[in-house]
Design a protein around this motif. Structure first.
Motif, mmCIF file in Angstrom:
data_model
loop_
_atom_site.group_PDB
_atom_site.id
_atom_site.type_symbol
_atom_site.label_atom_id
_atom_site.label_comp_id
_atom_site.label_asym_id
_atom_site.label_seq_id
_atom_site.Cartn_x
_atom_site.Cartn_y
_atom_site.Cartn_z
ATOM 1 N N ASP A 282 0.811 -1.213 0.000
ATOM 2 C CA ASP A 282 0.000 0.000 0.000
ATOM 3 C C ASP A 282 0.846 1.265 0.000
ATOM 4 O OD1 ASP A 282 -2.785 1.116 0.288
ATOM 5 O OD2 ASP A 282 -1.890 1.969 2.100
ATOM 6 N N ARG A 283 2.034 1.198 0.594
ATOM 7 C CA ARG A 283 2.795 2.435 0.801
ATOM 8 C C ARG A 283 3.386 3.020 -0.476
ATOM 9 N NH1 ARG A 283 8.085 0.051 4.026
ATOM 10 N NH2 ARG A 283 8.877 -1.282 2.362
ATOM 11 N N ALA A 284 3.532 2.202 -1.523
ATOM 12 C CA ALA A 284 4.199 2.695 -2.734
ATOM 13 C C ALA A 284 3.254 3.304 -3.749
ATOM 14 C CB ALA A 284 4.978 1.551 -3.395
ATOM 15 N N ARG A 285 1.951 3.023 -3.674
ATOM 16 C CA ARG A 285 1.044 3.435 -4.752
ATOM 17 C C ARG A 285 0.952 4.955 -4.882
ATOM 18 N NH1 ARG A 285 -3.206 5.158 -2.040
ATOM 19 N NH2 ARG A 285 -3.502 4.258 0.036
ATOM 20 N N MET A 286 0.862 5.669 -3.761
ATOM 21 C CA MET A 286 0.691 7.116 -3.863
ATOM 22 C C MET A 286 1.965 7.840 -4.280
ATOM 23 S SD MET A 286 -1.621 9.404 -3.904
ATOM 24 C CE MET A 286 -3.078 8.994 -2.935
ATOM 25 N N PRO A 287 3.162 7.505 -3.752
ATOM 26 C CA PRO A 287 4.368 8.155 -4.278
ATOM 27 C C PRO A 287 4.540 7.954 -5.778
ATOM 28 C CG PRO A 287 4.872 7.101 -2.194
ATOM 29 C CD PRO A 287 3.467 6.687 -2.547
ATOM 30 N N VAL A 288 4.210 6.761 -6.290
ATOM 31 C CA VAL A 288 4.317 6.518 -7.730
ATOM 32 C C VAL A 288 3.272 7.343 -8.485
ATOM 33 C CG1 VAL A 288 4.062 4.774 -9.537
ATOM 34 C CG2 VAL A 288 5.321 4.231 -7.435
ATOM 35 N N ALA A 289 2.062 7.419 -7.955
ATOM 36 C CA ALA A 289 1.007 8.192 -8.609
ATOM 37 C C ALA A 289 1.350 9.676 -8.652
ATOM 38 C CB ALA A 289 -0.323 7.980 -7.895
ATOM 39 N N VAL A 290 1.869 10.223 -7.556
ATOM 40 C CA VAL A 290 2.238 11.645 -7.529
ATOM 41 C C VAL A 290 3.372 11.925 -8.504
ATOM 42 C CG1 VAL A 290 3.195 13.484 -6.085
ATOM 43 C CG2 VAL A 290 1.403 11.994 -5.178
ATOM 44 N N ARG A 291 4.337 11.005 -8.584
ATOM 45 C CA ARG A 291 5.434 11.202 -9.551
ATOM 46 C C ARG A 291 4.914 11.142 -10.988
ATOM 47 N NH1 ARG A 291 8.144 12.435 -12.816
ATOM 48 N NH2 ARG A 291 10.412 12.336 -13.100
ATOM 49 N N THR A 292 3.915 10.324 -11.239
ATOM 50 C CA THR A 292 3.302 10.274 -12.567
ATOM 51 C C THR A 292 2.640 11.603 -12.895
ATOM 52 O OG1 THR A 292 2.889 7.911 -12.247
ATOM 53 C CG2 THR A 292 1.728 8.978 -14.051
ATOM 54 N N LEU A 293 1.953 12.179 -11.910
ATOM 55 C CA LEU A 293 1.347 13.495 -12.113
ATOM 56 C C LEU A 293 2.402 14.542 -12.457
ATOM 57 C CD1 LEU A 293 -1.229 13.586 -9.161
ATOM 58 C CD2 LEU A 293 -1.729 13.248 -11.586
ATOM 59 N N LEU A 294 3.549 14.453 -11.794
ATOM 60 C CA LEU A 294 4.628 15.399 -12.070
ATOM 61 C C LEU A 294 5.094 15.283 -13.518
ATOM 62 C CD1 LEU A 294 6.422 17.531 -10.648
ATOM 63 C CD2 LEU A 294 8.059 15.687 -10.198
ATOM 64 N N SER A 295 5.174 14.062 -14.034
ATOM 65 C CA SER A 295 5.553 13.874 -15.430
ATOM 66 C C SER A 295 4.513 14.440 -16.387
ATOM 67 C CB SER A 295 5.762 12.385 -15.735
ATOM 68 O OG SER A 295 6.979 11.932 -15.212
ATOM 69 N N LEU A 296 3.281 14.531 -15.930
ATOM 70 C CA LEU A 296 2.212 15.121 -16.731
ATOM 71 C C LEU A 296 2.199 16.644 -16.638
ATOM 72 C CD1 LEU A 296 -0.698 12.632 -15.976
ATOM 73 C CD2 LEU A 296 0.475 12.934 -18.168
ATOM 74 N N GLY A 297 3.132 17.207 -15.880
ATOM 75 C CA GLY A 297 3.198 18.652 -15.747
ATOM 76 C C GLY A 297 2.251 19.222 -14.716
ATOM 77 N N VAL A 298 1.689 18.375 -13.851
ATOM 78 C CA VAL A 298 0.760 18.833 -12.819
ATOM 79 C C VAL A 298 1.541 19.435 -11.656
ATOM 80 C CG1 VAL A 298 -1.016 18.092 -11.181
ATOM 81 C CG2 VAL A 298 -0.927 17.082 -13.472
ATOM 82 N N ASP A 299 1.066 20.543 -11.137
ATOM 83 C CA ASP A 299 1.657 21.158 -9.951
ATOM 84 C C ASP A 299 1.276 20.331 -8.729
ATOM 85 O OD1 ASP A 299 2.529 22.691 -7.832
ATOM 86 O OD2 ASP A 299 1.328 24.460 -8.320
ATOM 87 N N VAL A 300 2.220 19.597 -8.163
ATOM 88 C CA VAL A 300 1.932 18.703 -7.040
ATOM 89 C C VAL A 300 2.387 19.291 -5.704
ATOM 90 C CG1 VAL A 300 1.980 16.635 -8.475
ATOM 91 C CG2 VAL A 300 4.098 17.429 -7.396
ATOM 92 N N SER A 301 2.639 20.593 -5.687
ATOM 93 C CA SER A 301 3.115 21.208 -4.439
ATOM 94 C C SER A 301 2.108 21.070 -3.312
ATOM 95 C CB SER A 301 3.450 22.684 -4.671
ATOM 96 O OG SER A 301 2.312 23.403 -5.144
ATOM 97 N N GLY A 302 0.820 20.959 -3.663
ATOM 98 C CA GLY A 302 -0.206 20.819 -2.632
ATOM 99 C C GLY A 302 -0.267 19.444 -2.002
ATOM 100 N N VAL A 303 0.484 18.486 -2.594
ATOM 101 C CA VAL A 303 0.481 17.122 -2.055
ATOM 102 C C VAL A 303 1.904 16.623 -1.851
ATOM 103 C CG1 VAL A 303 -1.790 16.528 -2.965
ATOM 104 C CG2 VAL A 303 0.222 16.188 -4.407
ATOM 105 N N ASP A 304 2.817 17.546 -1.562
ATOM 106 C CA ASP A 304 4.222 17.187 -1.364
ATOM 107 C C ASP A 304 4.399 16.077 -0.334
ATOM 108 O OD1 ASP A 304 5.542 18.632 -3.214
ATOM 109 O OD2 ASP A 304 6.031 20.332 -1.913
ATOM 110 N N GLY A 305 3.594 16.107 0.702
ATOM 111 C CA GLY A 305 3.752 15.128 1.782
ATOM 112 C C GLY A 305 3.438 13.712 1.370
ATOM 113 N N LEU A 306 2.760 13.538 0.216
ATOM 114 C CA LEU A 306 2.408 12.201 -0.247
ATOM 115 C C LEU A 306 3.462 11.612 -1.174
ATOM 116 C CD1 LEU A 306 -1.352 12.841 -1.143
ATOM 117 C CD2 LEU A 306 -0.409 11.975 1.006
ATOM 118 N N ALA A 307 4.406 12.441 -1.623
ATOM 119 C CA ALA A 307 5.353 12.011 -2.648
ATOM 120 C C ALA A 307 6.470 11.135 -2.104
ATOM 121 C CB ALA A 307 5.946 13.224 -3.348
#
Length: 342
Positions: A282-307
């Protein structure tokens, strides 16, 4: 022998600069038109989406006449923590349809959330259907059956009218026929779908909630469900849960997790993300998902703690769990991603 997906390393956790473990998996990122922008591992092989299927099931119920306040509709698509508001919400869904807890056929369980479970046990509680994380969905299912004069006892049967409608709705939203069907942990029918198809469905739902014009009743119902989830993230999961935090930190995003390392995200521009961690961690799914969003150019600063959640030793931070850069493209626009992935 069953087909083994070709998963790749997606995340690693370190302790004092030494890699201690690696999580393998696959991912898909889709464009607003549903095509694959980029992927890693095996995004085309069908897998069981587990509880990330719940928003699609809720869409089918809205199509069948389910009409609930938004916070209760969000609960119908939830893997909730089992807190007081979640339990009361499930009971309220039943009450609105003249039903009691005895109508439910989901498995009995303790509350999913740690704090909620401890509180329940201190109060003398035991495993119960209303506490189980899918109770909102099951309450909505039996309520939908009541509205349509469908049999209650057999609502989990794959041949039941409700489950047949769910199957058609899943295909309509994902654009893919399930490769096979099984049974989820709570007892509902469970289709096998590709990561690409699931990402496509979530992107479609989020885009519709953001204002994309609906072409049919399925899309209109999808917009209603997605908006309910986005506006009530605490009902979709719970306080302290990463899915709730992501929808709060990324306004307009639709997010839902699933057991066995599954994470789905839809973006308001219609793009979608689907992640499957091969070991079910369970612990790896969200860091991978947030990094995928970053590759899509999404501003993930609001979810830094999940990365990159910390790895502790003796109560002190000794390392982190992070996505592996080698699994992801650089920050690319949608147009650039299309060029690189024709």
């Amino acid at each position: 022998m069953a087909h083994l997906p070709v998963h790749v390393p997606l995340a690693a956790f370190s302790r004092d600069q030494r890699i201690e473990g690696v999580h393998y998996g696959s991912l898909a990122a889709t464009a607003p038109d549903g095509s694959l922008l980029f992927g890693a591992g095996d995004p085309a092989t069908p897998f069981y989406p587990r509880s990330s299927l719940k928003p699609f099931q809720a869409v089918a119920m809205v199509l069948a006449g389910l009409d609930l306040p938004e916070h209760l509709l969000a609960l119908a698509a939830a893997s909730h923590s089992g807190g007081a508001a979640h339990r009361a919400g499930a009971v309220e869904i039943l009450r609105r349809h003249g039903l009691g807890i005895d109508a439910l056929r989901n498995t009995r369980d303790l509350p999913y959330g740690v704090a909620e479970r401890e509180e329940w046990l201190r109060a003398g509680g035991a495993a119960d259907r209303i506490c189980q994380n899918c109770s909102g969905k099951h309450a909505a299912m039996v309520g939908t059956c009541t509205l349509n004069d469908w049999p209650l006892e057999s609502y989990l049967d794959p041949g039941h009218p409700l489950q047949q409608l769910v199957a058609r709705t899943v295909t309509a939203l994902t654009g893919e026929e399930p490769a096979q069907w099984s049974t989820d942990g709570c007892g509902t029918p469970l289709p096998a779908l590709s990561l690409t198809a699931m990402a496509r469905g979530y992107g479609r739902m989020a885009g519709l909630a953001a204002g994309t014009e609906a072409d049919d009743d399925v899309e209109a119902a999808a917009a209603v469900v997605a908006r309910a989830m986005m506006r009530n993230p605490e009902m979709v999961a719970g306080e302290g849960r990463d899915v709730t935090a992501l929808m709060r930190g990324l306004p307009g995003a639709l997010a839902k997790d699933g057991f066995e390392g599954v994470q789905l995200i839809g973006l308001p521009d219609g793009r979608g993300v689907a992640v499957k961690i091969s070991d079910g961690g369970d612990r790896a799914r969200m860091p991978v998902a947030v990094r995928t969003l970053l590759s899509l150019g999404v501003d993930v600063s609001g979810v830094d703690g999940l990365a990159s959640p910390p790895i502790l030793g003796g109560g002190m931070v000794r390392g982190t769990l992070t996505a592996l850069e080698s699994a992801f493209p650089d920050h690319l626009s949608t147009e650039q991603n299309r060029e690189d992935n024709p």
